[in-house]
Write a protein that holds these residues in place. Sequence first.
Motif, PDB file in Angstrom:
ATOM      1  N   GLY A  46     -76.401 -17.031 -12.359  1.00  0.00           N
ATOM      2  CA  GLY A  46     -76.982 -18.340 -12.118  1.00  0.00           C
ATOM      3  C   GLY A  46     -77.173 -18.600 -10.637  1.00  0.00           C
ATOM      4  O   GLY A  46     -76.984 -17.717  -9.792  1.00  0.00           O
ATOM      5  N   ASN A  47     -77.522 -19.838 -10.289  1.00  0.00           N
ATOM      6  CA  ASN A  47     -77.900 -20.126  -8.916  1.00  0.00           C
ATOM      7  C   ASN A  47     -76.734 -20.101  -7.933  1.00  0.00           C
ATOM      8  O   ASN A  47     -76.939 -20.052  -6.718  1.00  0.00           O
ATOM      9  CB  ASN A  47     -78.598 -21.501  -8.833  1.00  0.00           C
ATOM     10  CG  ASN A  47     -77.695 -22.648  -9.234  1.00  0.00           C
ATOM     11  OD1 ASN A  47     -77.303 -22.741 -10.400  1.00  0.00           O
ATOM     12  ND2 ASN A  47     -77.361 -23.525  -8.305  1.00  0.00           N
ATOM     13  N   THR A 218     -80.077 -29.487  -7.252  1.00  0.00           N
ATOM     14  CA  THR A 218     -79.747 -28.066  -7.110  1.00  0.00           C
ATOM     15  C   THR A 218     -79.965 -27.406  -8.466  1.00  0.00           C
ATOM     16  O   THR A 218     -79.385 -27.852  -9.454  1.00  0.00           O
ATOM     17  CB  THR A 218     -78.290 -27.866  -6.677  1.00  0.00           C
ATOM     18  OG1 THR A 218     -78.072 -28.543  -5.448  1.00  0.00           O
ATOM     19  CG2 THR A 218     -77.963 -26.392  -6.510  1.00  0.00           C
ATOM     20  N   PRO A 219     -80.834 -26.386  -8.553  1.00  0.00           N
ATOM     21  CA  PRO A 219     -81.584 -25.767  -7.451  1.00  0.00           C
ATOM     22  C   PRO A 219     -82.811 -26.588  -7.048  1.00  0.00           C
ATOM     23  O   PRO A 219     -83.292 -27.420  -7.805  1.00  0.00           O
ATOM     24  CB  PRO A 219     -82.008 -24.424  -8.051  1.00  0.00           C
ATOM     25  CG  PRO A 219     -82.114 -24.684  -9.517  1.00  0.00           C
ATOM     26  CD  PRO A 219     -81.037 -25.682  -9.840  1.00  0.00           C
ATOM     27  N   SER A 241     -75.982 -31.152   3.837  1.00  0.00           N
ATOM     28  CA  SER A 241     -74.864 -30.769   2.988  1.00  0.00           C
ATOM     29  C   SER A 241     -75.432 -30.295   1.657  1.00  0.00           C
ATOM     30  O   SER A 241     -75.786 -31.099   0.799  1.00  0.00           O
ATOM     31  CB  SER A 241     -73.921 -31.958   2.787  1.00  0.00           C
ATOM     32  OG  SER A 241     -72.744 -31.551   2.125  1.00  0.00           O
ATOM     33  N   ASN A 242     -75.525 -28.978   1.516  1.00  0.00           N
ATOM     34  CA  ASN A 242     -76.081 -28.399   0.294  1.00  0.00           C
ATOM     35  C   ASN A 242     -75.629 -26.950   0.164  1.00  0.00           C
ATOM     36  O   ASN A 242     -74.876 -26.454   1.015  1.00  0.00           O
ATOM     37  CB  ASN A 242     -77.611 -28.522   0.260  1.00  0.00           C
ATOM     38  CG  ASN A 242     -78.276 -28.279   1.607  1.00  0.00           C
ATOM     39  OD1 ASN A 242     -77.743 -27.579   2.466  1.00  0.00           O
ATOM     40  ND2 ASN A 242     -79.443 -28.860   1.811  1.00  0.00           N
ATOM     41  N   TYR A 243     -76.087 -26.285  -0.891  1.00  0.00           N
ATOM     42  CA  TYR A 243     -75.624 -24.927  -1.170  1.00  0.00           C
ATOM     43  C   TYR A 243     -76.489 -23.886  -0.449  1.00  0.00           C
ATOM     44  O   TYR A 243     -77.500 -24.215   0.174  1.00  0.00           O
ATOM     45  CB  TYR A 243     -75.605 -24.687  -2.682  1.00  0.00           C
ATOM     46  CG  TYR A 243     -74.601 -25.549  -3.396  1.00  0.00           C
ATOM     47  CD1 TYR A 243     -73.235 -25.283  -3.305  1.00  0.00           C
ATOM     48  CD2 TYR A 243     -74.996 -26.649  -4.161  1.00  0.00           C
ATOM     49  CE1 TYR A 243     -72.299 -26.080  -3.959  1.00  0.00           C
ATOM     50  CE2 TYR A 243     -74.072 -27.450  -4.813  1.00  0.00           C
ATOM     51  CZ  TYR A 243     -72.724 -27.161  -4.705  1.00  0.00           C
ATOM     52  OH  TYR A 243     -71.795 -27.959  -5.345  1.00  0.00           O
ATOM     53  N   LEU A 244     -76.058 -22.643  -0.540  1.00  0.00           N
ATOM     54  CA  LEU A 244     -76.628 -21.562   0.258  1.00  0.00           C
ATOM     55  C   LEU A 244     -78.144 -21.462   0.145  1.00  0.00           C
ATOM     56  O   LEU A 244     -78.855 -21.453   1.163  1.00  0.00           O
ATOM     57  CB  LEU A 244     -75.987 -20.228  -0.149  1.00  0.00           C
ATOM     58  CG  LEU A 244     -76.566 -18.962   0.486  1.00  0.00           C
ATOM     59  CD1 LEU A 244     -76.381 -18.965   1.987  1.00  0.00           C
ATOM     60  CD2 LEU A 244     -75.924 -17.718  -0.130  1.00  0.00           C
ATOM     61  N   ASN A 245     -78.672 -21.353  -1.069  1.00  0.00           N
ATOM     62  CA  ASN A 245     -80.112 -21.151  -1.236  1.00  0.00           C
ATOM     63  C   ASN A 245     -80.911 -22.325  -0.688  1.00  0.00           C
ATOM     64  O   ASN A 245     -81.919 -22.143   0.009  1.00  0.00           O
ATOM     65  CB  ASN A 245     -80.445 -20.932  -2.710  1.00  0.00           C
ATOM     66  CG  ASN A 245     -79.884 -19.634  -3.248  1.00  0.00           C
ATOM     67  OD1 ASN A 245     -79.590 -18.715  -2.493  1.00  0.00           O
ATOM     68  ND2 ASN A 245     -79.719 -19.549  -4.554  1.00  0.00           N
ATOM     69  N   ALA A 272     -74.324 -22.657   6.575  1.00  0.00           N
ATOM     70  CA  ALA A 272     -74.037 -22.794   8.003  1.00  0.00           C
ATOM     71  C   ALA A 272     -72.819 -21.996   8.453  1.00  0.00           C
ATOM     72  O   ALA A 272     -72.685 -21.676   9.634  1.00  0.00           O
ATOM     73  CB  ALA A 272     -73.851 -24.269   8.348  1.00  0.00           C
ATOM     74  N   SER A 273     -71.919 -21.675   7.529  1.00  0.00           N
ATOM     75  CA  SER A 273     -70.771 -20.821   7.846  1.00  0.00           C
ATOM     76  C   SER A 273     -70.827 -19.532   7.030  1.00  0.00           C
ATOM     77  O   SER A 273     -69.793 -18.970   6.667  1.00  0.00           O
ATOM     78  CB  SER A 273     -69.460 -21.560   7.561  1.00  0.00           C
ATOM     79  OG  SER A 273     -69.301 -22.657   8.423  1.00  0.00           O
ATOM     80  N   ASN A 274     -72.043 -19.056   6.783  1.00  0.00           N
ATOM     81  CA  ASN A 274     -72.221 -17.894   5.912  1.00  0.00           C
ATOM     82  C   ASN A 274     -72.936 -16.783   6.663  1.00  0.00           C
ATOM     83  O   ASN A 274     -74.063 -16.963   7.138  1.00  0.00           O
ATOM     84  CB  ASN A 274     -73.026 -18.297   4.670  1.00  0.00           C
ATOM     85  CG  ASN A 274     -73.014 -17.227   3.600  1.00  0.00           C
ATOM     86  OD1 ASN A 274     -73.435 -16.111   3.850  1.00  0.00           O
ATOM     87  ND2 ASN A 274     -72.544 -17.570   2.422  1.00  0.00           N
TER      88      ASN A 274
END
Length: 407
Positions: A46-47, A218-219, A241-245, A272-274
């Motif tokens: 999944g996402n 999201t997504p 403030s959101n997820y990686l993709n 941002a920290s990835n």
Amino acid sequence: MTYTLNRRGLLKASGAAALVSGLAMPSILRAQGQTVKIGVLEPLTGNLAYNGTQCAAGAKFAADAINAAGGIKSMGGAQIELVVVDAQSRPEIAASAVDTLAEAGVVAFTGASASALGLASSQAAAKYDLAQVFSIGTAETIVERGLPNVFRFTPGVNKCTSVALENLKQLNAAAGNPVKTAAIVHEDGPFGSNMAKIMAEQLPQQGIEVVETISHPTPHRDFNNIALRVKASGANMLIPSNYLNEYTLMARALRQQRAELMAIYSILGGAASNIKFVRENNDVAQYVMDCNHWYDPSKPESQALAASVAQAGLDLTYDVMVSYATIQVIADALERGASTDRKAIIQTLAASTFDGSIMPYGPTKFVNGDNVNSQPVNTQIRGEEIELVFPEQYATAEPVFPIPREG
């Protein structure tokens, strides 16, 4: 899908996707002698699959280290077996997967990469008296429901936001307060919405006007309109403030729309920290700052984890770090309680004073399921590295604020 791991099942392949395929092998790996089963409930498909497989890897590295050091000594050196279940990035699947974990005989479990998943799984786990130590779950509703089986080891959105605001105040003041306006872009789930509410209330107290607030599901695949709205707002700073993709797509859209910003200051930013974001989007990643989960890089066990992650060909992300730490917390409870009784483990976790994790925390103190001695840190992308810039005692580099202008 359910998979069982022990330290003999060492990961030979590289990459998070390879971890999923490795776990999916049909054979069940069993440790020799006495074992104790700990569940890992993460979205392996999944996402949110990237985050989930990173968390699963972190749990495995922790179990390997604990088993190699003699296992749970108060239980005769019992070896940890991980029972890994795919939450499929869907709350209803996360809830039903708890039945699978309970039937497999796990004594506690960690998970589940997103607040919505963890809210569902912990509610389902309550009927089994099954403790969930959250790997990632920042929404405050997680600890506001009064469930005795919930243990959030890492900081929630309220603490992350308050720390981020204080650090932002220091950064802006040191630079002469150039940032006067901000735009907020957030995912529309529990953690993003709560963060946006807090920021809208508290930023004006720092002399920063919120000129635009934009939520998205999201997504979400197209950020061009959002980037145009941020640009049109004239904001000096973006707070996402959101997820990686979604974070990645947002950053690219901002660059394409030539949005001029003094700062991108994230709170629990999914990219941002990835290091994956840094590697694949280096030009748009520079000087992005984040307030998020991160380990203490000075600890020997942190350094050993970093070496193991590199050897496995995986990304060293906060997902790996926090999942590693939550397995440490569960193992400590087993060591102190010397019992696999689920109710006893809940009681032992509730009384935890564990201070041996890789995180930059004081001794664990759970109050209504929330670890009040957890703390986020500030990171910043510099070149090809993610540097820790706040607090000073853990810092690997000085912060740069605002973003330097070319030429």
